[in-house]
Scaffold this motif. Structure first.
Motif, short mmCIF file in Angstrom:
data_model
loop_
_atom_site.label_atom_id
_atom_site.label_comp_id
_atom_site.label_asym_id
_atom_site.label_seq_id
_atom_site.Cartn_x
_atom_site.Cartn_y
_atom_site.Cartn_z
N THR A 88 41.57 51.62 32.69
CA THR A 88 41.71 50.37 31.97
C THR A 88 43.07 50.25 31.29
OG1 THR A 88 39.32 50.24 31.65
CG2 THR A 88 40.69 48.88 30.20
N ALA A 89 43.51 51.27 30.60
CA ALA A 89 44.80 51.21 29.90
C ALA A 89 45.94 51.03 30.90
CB ALA A 89 45.00 52.47 29.07
N GLN A 90 45.87 51.73 32.02
CA GLN A 90 46.90 51.59 33.04
C GLN A 90 46.92 50.17 33.60
OE1 GLN A 90 46.44 54.22 36.37
NE2 GLN A 90 48.32 53.55 37.34
N ARG A 91 45.73 49.63 33.87
CA ARG A 91 45.65 48.26 34.38
C ARG A 91 46.24 47.27 33.38
NH1 ARG A 91 42.15 44.70 32.17
NH2 ARG A 91 40.45 46.20 32.23
N LYS A 92 45.92 47.44 32.11
CA LYS A 92 46.45 46.54 31.08
C LYS A 92 47.96 46.66 30.97
CE LYS A 92 42.27 46.11 28.33
NZ LYS A 92 41.64 46.38 27.03
N LEU A 94 50.02 47.54 33.43
CA LEU A 94 50.63 46.99 34.64
C LEU A 94 50.44 45.49 34.78
CD1 LEU A 94 49.66 49.74 37.23
CD2 LEU A 94 51.93 49.29 36.29
N TYR A 95 49.26 45.00 34.43
CA TYR A 95 48.90 43.62 34.75
C TYR A 95 48.58 42.76 33.55
CZ TYR A 95 48.47 46.05 39.15
OH TYR A 95 48.72 46.84 40.24
N GLY A 96 48.66 43.30 32.35
CA GLY A 96 48.42 42.52 31.15
C GLY A 96 46.94 42.35 30.85
N GLN A 97 46.70 41.55 29.84
CA GLN A 97 45.34 41.32 29.35
C GLN A 97 44.60 40.26 30.13
OE1 GLN A 97 43.82 43.00 26.76
NE2 GLN A 97 45.58 44.32 26.73
N GLY A 98 45.29 39.39 30.79
CA GLY A 98 44.62 38.29 31.48
C GLY A 98 44.94 36.98 30.81
N ARG A 99 44.12 36.55 29.86
CA ARG A 99 44.31 35.28 29.17
C ARG A 99 45.37 35.41 28.08
NH1 ARG A 99 38.40 34.80 27.82
NH2 ARG A 99 37.48 34.45 29.84
N PRO A 100 46.17 34.36 27.86
CA PRO A 100 47.18 34.40 26.80
C PRO A 100 46.58 34.64 25.43
CG PRO A 100 47.53 32.49 28.22
CD PRO A 100 46.24 33.14 28.64
N GLU A 101 45.35 34.17 25.19
CA GLU A 101 44.76 34.34 23.87
C GLU A 101 44.27 35.77 23.62
OE1 GLU A 101 43.73 32.14 26.16
OE2 GLU A 101 41.58 32.28 26.44
N GLY A 102 44.55 36.68 24.58
CA GLY A 102 44.25 38.08 24.36
C GLY A 102 42.89 38.53 24.85
N GLY A 103 42.12 37.63 25.44
CA GLY A 103 40.82 38.04 25.99
C GLY A 103 41.02 38.98 27.16
N ASP A 104 40.05 39.78 27.44
CA ASP A 104 40.16 40.75 28.52
C ASP A 104 39.63 40.14 29.83
OD1 ASP A 104 39.04 44.14 29.15
OD2 ASP A 104 40.87 43.11 29.71
N ALA A 105 40.22 39.04 30.22
CA ALA A 105 39.84 38.38 31.47
C ALA A 105 40.53 39.07 32.62
CB ALA A 105 40.23 36.91 31.42
N ALA A 106 40.17 38.68 33.81
CA ALA A 106 40.79 39.24 35.00
C ALA A 106 42.27 38.88 35.03
CB ALA A 106 40.10 38.69 36.24
N PRO A 107 43.10 39.74 35.60
CA PRO A 107 44.51 39.43 35.69
C PRO A 107 44.75 38.18 36.52
CG PRO A 107 44.09 41.72 36.25
CD PRO A 107 42.75 41.04 36.12
N ASP A 108 45.87 37.55 36.27
CA ASP A 108 46.26 36.37 37.03
C ASP A 108 46.45 36.79 38.48
OD1 ASP A 108 47.55 34.25 38.21
OD2 ASP A 108 48.94 33.93 36.55
N VAL A 109 45.66 36.24 39.37
CA VAL A 109 45.68 36.68 40.76
C VAL A 109 46.93 36.26 41.50
CG1 VAL A 109 43.18 36.86 40.96
CG2 VAL A 109 44.31 34.72 41.56
#
Length: 121
Positions: A88-92, A94-109
């Motif tokens: 999870t930490a590596q994914r975050k 490399l690819y960020g949190q997902g949503r700009p508001e900081g939610g742990d959504a899926a990365p922007d595809v």
């Protein structure tokens, strides 16, 4: 029973479910995008597989799916088995949190592995 080493998954007829962290639902998802056997993961990119799954199903999947793909691919490269959440930490990173508001959504595809997202601090 899960494989202890990636070599256990290289035998003909080996099931995707031999791979640590891969259950029947994720095995079905992998098959949906053309991964039929554990050896098919060798040399693949987890983020690309995640993008393919999202495109094929027409929906964004939970980011833990990407974490699990990362774990499975590392295992098939010869890394020791590790729980998917260790990625999870590596994914975050490399690819960020997902949503700009900081939610742990899926990365922007739309992102590609050649353009990783760097946390802004």
């Amino acid at each position: 029973m899960k494989a202890q080493h990636h070599r256990d998954c290289l035998q003909p007829g080996a099931s995707l479910e031999l791979i640590p962290n891969i259950g029947s639902a994720l095995a079905d998802d992998l098959q949906l995008i053309g991964i039929q056997a554990p050896r098919d993961l060798i040399g693949r990119d987890a983020f690309v597989l995640y993008q393919e799954l999202c495109a094929k199903t027409g929906q964004r999947h939970d980011p833990c799916v990407l974490d699990t793909f990362m774990a499975a691919i590392d295992f098939m490269r010869g890394a020791p088995a590790a729980p998917w959440w260790h990625y999870t930490a590596q994914r975050k990173l490399l690819y960020g949190q997902g949503r700009p508001e900081g939610g742990d959504a899926a990365p922007d595809v739309r992102r590609t592995p050649s353009r990783p997202v760097t946390p802004s601090g």
